[in-house]
Design an enzyme around this catalytic site. Structure first.
Site, PDB file in Angstrom:
ATOM      1  N   GLY A 440       0.824  -1.207   0.000  1.00  0.00           N
ATOM      2  CA  GLY A 440       0.000   0.000   0.000  1.00  0.00           C
ATOM      3  C   GLY A 440       0.852   1.247   0.000  1.00  0.00           C
ATOM      4  O   GLY A 440       2.045   1.214   0.325  1.00  0.00           O
ATOM      5  N   ARG A 441       0.239   2.331  -0.396  1.00  0.00           N
ATOM      6  CA  ARG A 441       0.925   3.626  -0.368  1.00  0.00           C
ATOM      7  C   ARG A 441      -0.092   4.731  -0.209  1.00  0.00           C
ATOM      8  O   ARG A 441      -1.259   4.588  -0.547  1.00  0.00           O
ATOM      9  CB  ARG A 441       1.766   3.857  -1.616  1.00  0.00           C
ATOM     10  CG  ARG A 441       1.012   3.956  -2.930  1.00  0.00           C
ATOM     11  CD  ARG A 441       1.957   4.404  -4.045  1.00  0.00           C
ATOM     12  NE  ARG A 441       3.091   3.513  -4.232  1.00  0.00           N
ATOM     13  CZ  ARG A 441       4.272   3.920  -4.689  1.00  0.00           C
ATOM     14  NH1 ARG A 441       4.465   5.194  -4.966  1.00  0.00           N
ATOM     15  NH2 ARG A 441       5.265   3.063  -4.860  1.00  0.00           N
ATOM     16  N   GLY A 442       0.377   5.831   0.355  1.00  0.00           N
ATOM     17  CA  GLY A 442      -0.485   6.988   0.569  1.00  0.00           C
ATOM     18  C   GLY A 442       0.333   8.249   0.600  1.00  0.00           C
ATOM     19  O   GLY A 442       1.519   8.262   0.209  1.00  0.00           O
ATOM     20  N   GLY A 445       3.595   7.910   2.846  1.00  0.00           N
ATOM     21  CA  GLY A 445       4.696   7.053   2.443  1.00  0.00           C
ATOM     22  C   GLY A 445       4.203   5.736   1.876  1.00  0.00           C
ATOM     23  O   GLY A 445       3.028   5.562   1.566  1.00  0.00           O
ATOM     24  N   LYS A 461       6.301   0.892   7.250  1.00  0.00           N
ATOM     25  CA  LYS A 461       5.970   2.098   6.496  1.00  0.00           C
ATOM     26  C   LYS A 461       7.209   2.962   6.336  1.00  0.00           C
ATOM     27  O   LYS A 461       7.811   3.402   7.323  1.00  0.00           O
ATOM     28  CB  LYS A 461       4.865   2.898   7.190  1.00  0.00           C
ATOM     29  CG  LYS A 461       4.438   4.133   6.402  1.00  0.00           C
ATOM     30  CD  LYS A 461       3.065   4.593   6.803  1.00  0.00           C
ATOM     31  CE  LYS A 461       2.528   5.635   5.821  1.00  0.00           C
ATOM     32  NZ  LYS A 461       1.130   5.965   6.041  1.00  0.00           N
ATOM     33  N   ASP A 553      -7.111  12.140   8.929  1.00  0.00           N
ATOM     34  CA  ASP A 553      -7.186  11.459   7.626  1.00  0.00           C
ATOM     35  C   ASP A 553      -7.944  10.135   7.773  1.00  0.00           C
ATOM     36  O   ASP A 553      -7.491   9.088   7.323  1.00  0.00           O
ATOM     37  CB  ASP A 553      -5.791  11.219   7.065  1.00  0.00           C
ATOM     38  CG  ASP A 553      -5.824  10.913   5.563  1.00  0.00           C
ATOM     39  OD1 ASP A 553      -6.881  11.148   4.936  1.00  0.00           O
ATOM     40  OD2 ASP A 553      -4.812  10.435   5.025  1.00  0.00           O
TER      41      ASP A 553
END
Length: 726
Positions: A440-442, A445, A461, A553
């Site tokens: 996953g990414r956001g 990072g 992460k 968030d």
């Protein structure tokens, strides 16, 4: 921007295309702020083309109005700059109203940059003292037209051309006059997802007129970075805006006996001279300035090559800059009695070793015939000093080792009690097989799956690079490591080496809520439990933990599911920690994801825990309906036509129609659930979610109240009374 000097309320204003063919912008009070003043007997349509041009046309294809004819501060490829258009900069980096700098065609057919300040106006590019042909321009072509093509080549009718450093097709570019008066060509880097400068007109930004205002000067700090400073004896008029310049702190007398001059080496103020006096000596130039009441300084330039000099008495001090390349100096006129106090203001100026700055002293020195005692005392002092330095070094080494041992003991103790430890970058690199298993990414990072030496599966992460210091990072990590709740993701460790920042979390077998929403794995009971568990976790962050933490968030991607589909909120530690005593503290920039952001962010209001409540309400509505907040919902209006609606508005509309239509739940509930849900619980969940997404934050419940409401409903599933007291 059509209304840059008349901004409207972003929530209550609207842009309307009338049947008459007029396009109007009206504010919250229904007053027309801007309009195209167009008319058409036939129907019209408004189209945004891929070139960036917004075009209003009738059915015959006749263009009534287009945005390319009205540029603001930006020129797009194939958009013409003509005799009737100009680019005008913004007031500042955050104020988009009309600024002081303009790019336009002058009456002599030359493309120029103009500083149009509060008090004065002046052309500063091309250099105003150059005639057109010396600047490489032609005045003969009166078409006055310039264009940037899709390859990055700019050409103007006055023969001025330039080419982008990344010349070529298939790149997005835009030419803009920035608020600092410089014209730059920006190109889009698809890989880095950012704009970079591929050309700029002025390489020495201190030479841009009015950049620091009156009675101040510009200096270069590092490379092309610049700094504005007031002249000695002057102070800033407006502490937040250098364009207003500086004002004097003294009264200057016209009497020559009450004035003196302070030397500012290598400083030039161009323009606004009383006159030009070549071949004047320094004393002649000084006396000339003293004789003039309106002379506040004089510029004296001395040329070593031929021994000539120029004198420029100054009536105003504008467009000042300091550069080692400038051969002259500025002599600032100040009151005689205050001269000594202002001398301390020029510490930033370096000594200038010029011929007129050195004086031959009329004296000689003789060596003392006997200085053995002095030599002995000098050697003795050096020996004692050396011994002291060695002792200090030994003490420092011993204390450093003691401190390191203490830190190791503390870290071992922390690991023994909580399992929270500091990893090395090499350990985590090995655990993730060189960071290959991305899960996953956001915005914060990238997350990788890893296996520790003790066979524990973890999520690692890798945070994006930031300017945060190691001490500040460790302080925040230590707080996050102490957070322990069944519905919050557990952190097992961290890594900080140089600019690298990594966090080690427990691994969740079923991934994120976002990945599971479209599957049949989440039945009604699991969805209700996820909503209740998420509320408990956020309530703990807001009210039960010693340090109040705002998530900022909350979204399905940040809610993870374990092997039993129990929710665990992630990424809560990456937001700014909220101190109990700073109830109205605000964040410096928007944090969150489009569709889940509370209205406070957009309206620049103080940020509280209610931003998380709003985002939570959106997540619950998404779980109930199976529809995302940003994609919109297609509803059928009274005329039988399909129109897009926002998720919140659509659910509210269906709920308000409940009196006339009892099947409103079936219309909004996710079809995957089919009819396998408890009606009373579902109505409560939707009611709570709609309260969470109220526009006014005071009307929203706290997360602890939300958790309590859902818990009560879970314990008493037969209760149909929805009178919830907040």
């Amino acid at each position: 921007m059509a209304n840059r000097d008349q901004p409207v309320n972003g929530r209550s204003s609207k842009l309307s295309l009338l049947k008459t063919g007029n396009l109007i912008l009206s504010d919250a009070g229904k007053f027309t702020v801007w309009e195209t003043n167009t008319q058409s007997l036939s129907s019209v349509h408004l189209s945004l083309y891929n070139t960036g041009n917004l075009v209003l046309q009738n059915v015959e294809g006749v263009t009534l109005w287009e945005s390319f004819d009205f540029p603001t501060d930006t020129l797009l490829p194939r958009q013409l700059l003509t005799r009737n258009t100009r680019l005008v900069s913004s007031r500042s980096q955050t104020n988009y109203s009309s600024g002081f700098y303009k790019l336009l065609f002058d009456n002599d057919n030359i493309l120029r940059l103009l500083y149009d300040g509060l008090e004065v106006s002046s052309v500063y590019w091309p250099d105003p003292w150059l005639v057109s042909w010396d600047a490489g321009r032609s005045t003969y072509n009166s078409s006055r037209i310039a264009v940037l093509d899709t390859f990055g080549n700019f050409s103007s009718s006055d023969d001025f051309t330039f080419m982008a450093a990344d010349y070529g097709l298939n790149l997005h570019r835009r030419l803009r006059i920035d608020y600092d008066g410089n014209v730059r060509l920006y190109s889009w880097d698809e890989e880095a997802q950012t704009w970079f400068v591929s050309w700029q007109v002025i390489q020495r930004p201190c030479k841009i007129y009015g950049i620091c205002g009156a009675n101040s000067f510009c200096t270069y700090i590092v490379g092309f970075d610049r700094k504005c400073s007031c002249l000695p004896g002057y102070k800033m008029k407006n502490l937040t805006d250098w364009s207003n310049g500086c004002e004097s702190e003294f009264q200057l007398s016209c009497s020559r006996n009450e004035s003196s001059f302070l030397l500012l080496p290598r400083v030039e103020f161009f323009g606004y001279d009383y006159g030009f006096f070549p071949n004047y000596t320094f004393d002649e130039c000084k006396n000339l300035c003293l004789q003039l009441c309106n002379c506040i300084a004089f510029q004296f330039t001395f040329y070593r090559e031929d021994g000539s000099s120029d004198c420029y008495p100054k009536t105003r001090l504008l467009n000042g800059y300091r550069s080692p390349d400038f051969p002259g100096d500025l002599y600032l006129r100040l009151p005689e009695n205050n001269l000594l106090s202002y001398t301390n203001s020029i510490q930033d100026f370096k000594l200038v070793c010029s011929s007129k700055g050195t004086v031959q002293l009329d004296r000689t020195y003789k060596r003392s015939p006997d200085n053995r005692i002095v030599k002995f005392m000098l050697w003795f002092a050096c020996g004692v000093g050396g011994v002291e330095i060695i002792c200090i070094f030994l003490v420092w080494c011993l204390s450093s080792r003691t401190q390191q041992a203490s830190n190791v003991d503390k870290q071992d103790c922390l690991v023994a009690v909580t399992g929270f430890r500091r990893f090395t970058y090499a350990e985590l690199k090995k655990a993730t097989k060189d960071f290959n298993a991305e899960i996953g990414r956001g915005a914060g990072g990238i997350v990788y799956k890893g296996v520790l030496p003790d066979n524990r599966v973890v999520a690692i992460k890798l945070l994006n690079e930031s300017n945060q210091g190691e001490g500040e990072f460790l302080a925040e990590v230590s707080i996050i490591g102490r957070i322990n709740h069944i519905n919050l993701i557990e952190m097992w460790g961290y890594c900080v080496e140089g600019k690298r920042r990594l966090l080690v979390y427990e691994y969740m077998e079923h991934g994120t809520l976002s990945q599971n929403l479209s599957s049949h794995a989440l039945d009604w009971k699991k969805r209700f439990d996820i909503a209740a568990g998420t509320a408990k976790g956020l309530a703990y962050l807001h009210e039960e933990f010693l340090e109040w933490v705002l998530h900022c968030d909350v979204k399905p991607q940040n809610i993870l599911l374990d092997s039993n589909y129990q929710p665990k909120v992630a990424d809560f530690g990456l937001s700014k920690l909220q101190n109990r005593n700073l109830e109205n503290a605000s964040f410096s920039r928007i944090r969150g994801t489009r569709g889940y952001i509370a209205p406070e962010w957009v309206c620049n209001l103080p940020i509280t825990s209610k931003v998380d409540v709003y985002s939570y309400g959106i997540v619950v509505l998404e779980m109930v309906t199976g529809k995302g907040p940003t994609k919109g919902v297609h509803a059928i209006d009274s005329g039988g036509e399909t129109e897009p609606k926002r998720l919140v508005a659509w659910v509210r509309e269906k709920r308000n129609e409940a009196a006339a239509m009892t099947s409103w739940l079936e219309e909004i509930v996710d079809p995957i659930l089919e009819s396998s849900y408890e009606k009373g619980k579902m109505e409560t969940l939707i009611t709570v979610a709609l309260k969470c997404v109220e526009e006014e934050r005071e009307a929203r419940p706290s997360m602890s109240q939300v958790a309590e409401m859902l818990l009560c409903q879970e314990n008493d599933s037969h209760s149909d009374d929805l009178g919830i007291s907040l």
